[in-house]
Motif scaffolding. Structure first.
Motif, PDB file in Angstrom:
ATOM      1  N   ILE A   1      31.020  41.947  34.303  1.00  0.00           N
ATOM      2  CA  ILE A   1      31.887  41.089  33.488  1.00  0.00           C
ATOM      3  C   ILE A   1      32.804  40.269  34.378  1.00  0.00           C
ATOM      4  O   ILE A   1      32.950  39.052  34.198  1.00  0.00           O
ATOM      5  CB  ILE A   1      32.699  41.940  32.487  1.00  0.00           C
ATOM      6  N   GLU A   2      33.434  40.911  35.354  1.00  0.00           N
ATOM      7  CA  GLU A   2      34.352  40.188  36.243  1.00  0.00           C
ATOM      8  C   GLU A   2      33.626  39.106  37.037  1.00  0.00           C
ATOM      9  O   GLU A   2      34.207  38.057  37.337  1.00  0.00           O
ATOM     10  CB  GLU A   2      35.044  41.161  37.200  1.00  0.00           C
ATOM     11  N   ALA A   3      32.358  39.348  37.363  1.00  0.00           N
ATOM     12  CA  ALA A   3      31.587  38.352  38.115  1.00  0.00           C
ATOM     13  C   ALA A   3      31.239  37.145  37.253  1.00  0.00           C
ATOM     14  O   ALA A   3      30.872  36.095  37.781  1.00  0.00           O
ATOM     15  CB  ALA A   3      30.311  38.978  38.663  1.00  0.00           C
ATOM     16  N   GLY A   4      31.379  37.284  35.924  1.00  0.00           N
ATOM     17  CA  GLY A   4      31.009  36.205  35.025  1.00  0.00           C
ATOM     18  C   GLY A   4      32.187  35.415  34.470  1.00  0.00           C
ATOM     19  O   GLY A   4      31.985  34.399  33.793  1.00  0.00           O
ATOM     20  N   ILE A   5      33.420  35.879  34.729  1.00  0.00           N
ATOM     21  CA  ILE A   5      34.612  35.163  34.265  1.00  0.00           C
ATOM     22  C   ILE A   5      35.550  34.944  35.448  1.00  0.00           C
ATOM     23  O   ILE A   5      35.218  35.289  36.591  1.00  0.00           O
ATOM     24  CB  ILE A   5      35.338  35.935  33.140  1.00  0.00           C
ATOM     25  N   ASN A   6      36.733  34.402  35.193  1.00  0.00           N
ATOM     26  CA  ASN A   6      37.728  34.158  36.233  1.00  0.00           C
ATOM     27  C   ASN A   6      38.885  35.134  36.081  1.00  0.00           C
ATOM     28  O   ASN A   6      39.152  35.630  34.981  1.00  0.00           O
ATOM     29  CB  ASN A   6      38.267  32.725  36.125  1.00  0.00           C
ATOM     30  N   LEU A   7      39.605  35.375  37.176  1.00  0.00           N
ATOM     31  CA  LEU A   7      40.781  36.245  37.101  1.00  0.00           C
ATOM     32  C   LEU A   7      41.889  35.607  36.264  1.00  0.00           C
ATOM     33  O   LEU A   7      42.792  36.297  35.793  1.00  0.00           O
ATOM     34  CB  LEU A   7      41.304  36.572  38.499  1.00  0.00           C
ATOM     35  N   SER A   8      41.815  34.289  36.064  1.00  0.00           N
ATOM     36  CA  SER A   8      42.784  33.623  35.201  1.00  0.00           C
ATOM     37  C   SER A   8      42.446  33.820  33.721  1.00  0.00           C
ATOM     38  O   SER A   8      43.272  33.549  32.848  1.00  0.00           O
ATOM     39  CB  SER A   8      42.846  32.132  35.519  1.00  0.00           C
TER      40      SER A   8
END
Length: 390
Positions: free
Chosen positions: A104-111
């Motif tokens: 999931i984290e690899a598919g979205i941004n930390l923002s």
């Protein structure tokens, strides 16, 4: 797909009169990126679906491997500390489901924003928390990510809203965060995670309805680990097609044990939201190795053979490791070095978590309000000097 391997040989020191020859592989020897065929997602009310041929770079693979190993080892250490009665109270472990958090984290941004239920240690790490902060929070120490006041179920970082102990309650909260994203027009989105055990909660369907009406940038993700506490999905849900539960909301059913499947599906879902098409629902088919919580042995409603079969055939870390080795993207020794480094990080964090002081009693009433606290909270003000009567 593989590059030509040029093996550099060097002669090492003489041992007993015989030259010891070792192979030293340079960075250029490894494949820097490779293509992989992944399982096709099942789709609901969608004309397109995520890609089935994807690319992963060596750098990405090493990062994913380290993060998944860190989550796995952190949870195993938490298991050990709980059994030693150093961690007390509720504790829900995530080992087996690492591909969900990392994918999931690899598919979205930390923002972007994320909110989940109580199986939250892995997401606290991927959202920017440290192993030391997480372990110290588990043991209720001052250096914990919530200063020792939250414990296993209540951890927070920037753009990460917990760890929530009430079943399903995080989903309408996540819809509210998505509404804020839309109002602010910042091209951000909110991922709201819940388990198959929470999937029948009425508040989840209320959140679906509002998100669809207002076309909110919301990704609703059901982490279907096959059991809600000790009840199998077949015994708890008349329909186990959780990705279709949004009805009028499009959905995806994804192999949640394959990091690349999760990554590509999340990217697809994020693009859907950012294009102004409204919410989307994902079901990640995954598996937890531990029981529901530390009070659940996990083998009264499922067999040890079932757990072992998943470990041997679908383990997310082993799957990634095999891909990298078979495509010459890393060496066995390199991955072993990562394993050693991760183990040391976990041990150092556990040492800190067992020696760091507990928060002092006078801090019990602090951090209740963000600003302008009232003079008294339940008869106690923040300047009161509290004393233990035990």
């Amino acid at each position: 797909m593989l590059t030509n391997i040029s093996t550099v040989l060097r002669t090492c020191v003489q041992r007993n009169g015989t030259a010891a020859v070792a192979s030293a592989r340079t960075y250029a020897d490894f494949t820097q990126q490779a293509s992989f065929e992944i399982k096709k997602c099942d789709v609901h009310k969608l004309d397109e679906s995520p890609a089935t041929e994807v690319v992963m770079t060596r750098e990405e693979g090493l990062k994913y491997y380290r993060t998944m190993q860190t989550i796995r080892r952190m949870e195993l250490k938490a298991d050990q500390l709980y059994k030693q009665k150093i961690i007390r109270g509720f504790c829900h472990l995530y080992d087996g489901q690492e591909a969900c958090a990392v994918g999931i984290e690899a598919g979205i941004n930390l923002s972007d924003h994320l909110i989940t239920a109580y199986r939250a240690h892995g997401y606290t790490l991927t959202r920017g928390g440290t192993v030391r902060q997480i372990m110290a929070e588990l043991t209720g120490r001052r250096g914990g990510i919530a200063k020792g006041k939250g414990g296993s179920m209540h951890m927070y970082t920037k753009n990460f809203y917990g760890g929530n102990g009430i079943v399903g309650a995080q989903v309408p909260l996540g819809a509210g965060v998505a509404l804020a994203c839309k109002i602010q027009g910042n091209n951000e989105l909110c991922v709201s995670l819940y388990g198959d055990g929470a999937a029948n909660q009425g508040q989840i369907f209320e959140a679906y309805n509002m998100a669809a009406l207002w076309k909110l940038p919301a990704i609703f993700i059901c982490e279907n680990n096959k059991y809600g506490m000790g009840t199998s999905v077949e015994r708890s849900s008349a329909s186990t097609d959780y990705y279709k539960r949004g009805d009028y909301i499009p959905g995806l059913r994804v192999d949640g044990m394959d990091l690349l499947c999760v990554r590509e599906a999340t990217k697809f879902a994020a693009d859907h939201c950012r294009a102004g098409k409204g919410p989307i629902l994902m079901e990640l088919q995954t598996y937890r190795y531990h029981g529901h919580s530390m009070s659940d042995p996990g083998v009264s409603y499922r067999t040890r053979d079932e757990i072992q079969e998943v470990r041997s055939k679908s383990d997310p870390i082993s799957m990634l490791k095999d891909r990298m080795l078979s495509n010459n993207m890393a060496s066995v020794d390199e991955l072993k070095e990562i394993d050693v480094s991760v183990r040391k990080e976990i041990e150092d964090a556990a040492q800190f978590a067992t020696t760091d002081p507990e928060p002092p009693l006078e801090e019990l009433c602090s951090h209740i309000f963000h600003n302008e606290p009232p003079m008294d909270v339940r008869g106690v003000n923040i300047w009161a000097k509290l004393k233990s009567s035990s």
